[in-house]
Motif scaffolding. Structure first.
Motif: not given
Length: 330
Positions: A275-279, A293-300, A48-49, A302-308
């Motif tokens: 969009q997805k709801l998160s987006q 800036s919006a600070l997100i958490g992630a467990s996978k 993820m990092l 794909g969630q980081i890719e969606d956020a960007v």
């Protein structure tokens, strides 16, 4: 295999100036509050990092007690720094915090100079860093004079252990008072980290005005309301979700029927925007340019890719904003 950052990592990310400072942060930043601790998979956290940095996320946000167990998120980040990120240190903004409970006894939490200086020394050791870019006081301390806490932040900058300082969870008047003390000490307050989402708008009631007047940036945590503003809970609580796990920050009772009905309507609206709801929720907190800036958490990954990907659709019509307010009762 030696990690080499994507050569196109800066082409699609948006970078916003932090208040009246010379620093810019990515519109999306990655927090290591959950899923990077000792109980989690190191390889997943590392993936993820790496992916976040490849997508232009240059800011990684930590705190002394992130884990679990306490300190282990910083240890994970330190290992990734050693394994992968060392050549890119000067391209990164790394932050940590102290203020909540960290170790036993009277010097292990709150806002004394003793605690803050000792905590940052420990954090730097865990991460293998000589300095952090931003060091925050994590929460106001009702029993320690604000002058002592702010002088500790000033001292830390003068010691070369942090380039900038910030505050988190401070109310408007506390923020104004802290900013005044820091300004007089010669170490301005760079940034404030409050919680903010479509469902939690407290910063609009005074804090955003103070930040604008003082020239302080903002990076908001929980913009997805702990995962509520995603498609994760539309059909109940999944066993692998945050509410279904051991998290003390999002409980099953937070996912009630009334909330889910609102989330379903928001989800339909997001789908209509492509969009997805998160987006849509991330775009909403970043609307208007008041949030750095919006600070997100992630467990996978794909969630980081969606956020960007959010950055491809950031505009709202007046009707859309009004409909969001109506759904949520504002």
């Amino acid at each position: 295999m030696v990690y080499q950052a994507d050569s196109k990592r800066y082409e699609t990310m948006t970078y916003n100036r932090v208040g009246r400072s010379g620093l810019k942060l990515p519109a999306i930043s990655l927090g290591l509050w959950h899923n990077f601790g000792g109980i989690n998979s190191y390889e997943n956290g590392r993936a993820m990092l790496r992916r976040a940095f490849d997508l232009g996320i240059t800011h990684f946000d930590l705190a002394n007690n992130y884990g679990p167990p306490y300190g282990s998120a910083e240890e994970t980040f330190g290992k990734v720094m050693k394994d992968d990120f060392r050549p890119y240190r000067d391209e990164m903004i790394i932050s940590t915090k102290a203020g909540y409970d960290m170790w036993p006894g009277p010097y292990g939490e709150w806002g004394s100079k003793k605690y803050l200086v000792a905590s940052l020394d420990q954090s730097l050791k865990r991460m293998g860093l000589e300095y952090v870019d931003i060091f925050y006081h994590h929460r106001p301390d009702p029993d320690t004079p604000l002058e002592e806490t702010m002088s500790a932040l000033d001292l830390i900058v003068r010691q070369g252990k942090a380039l900038y300082v910030g505050i988190s969870n401070y109310r408007p008047e506390e923020t104004r008072a802290a900013a005044k003390i820091l300004r007089e000490l010669g170490t301005p307050c760079l940034i404030h980290q409050p919680n903010y989402s479509m469902m939690n708008r407290w910063i609009e009631e005074g804090l955003q005005d103070v930040l604008e007047e003082e020239g302080i940036g903002s990076i908001v945590f929980s913009p997805l309301e702990g995962g509520v503003l995603t498609d994760r809970y539309l059909n109940g609580i999944a066993a692998d979700s945050r509410a279904g796990g051991p998290s003390r920050f999002l409980r099953p009772e937070d996912i009630n029927e009334e909330r889910i009905l609102k989330v379903k309507r928001l989800n339909e609206m997001a789908a209509g925007r492509g969009q997805k709801l998160s987006q849509m929720a991330l775009a909403w907190v970043l609307r208007g340019g008041k949030v750095t800036s919006a600070l997100i958490g992630a467990s996978k990954v794909g969630q980081i890719e969606d956020a960007v990907e959010t950055l491809n659709n950031m505009t709202f019509t007046a009707d859309e904003l009004q409909k969001i307010d109506e759904i949520l009762g504002y």
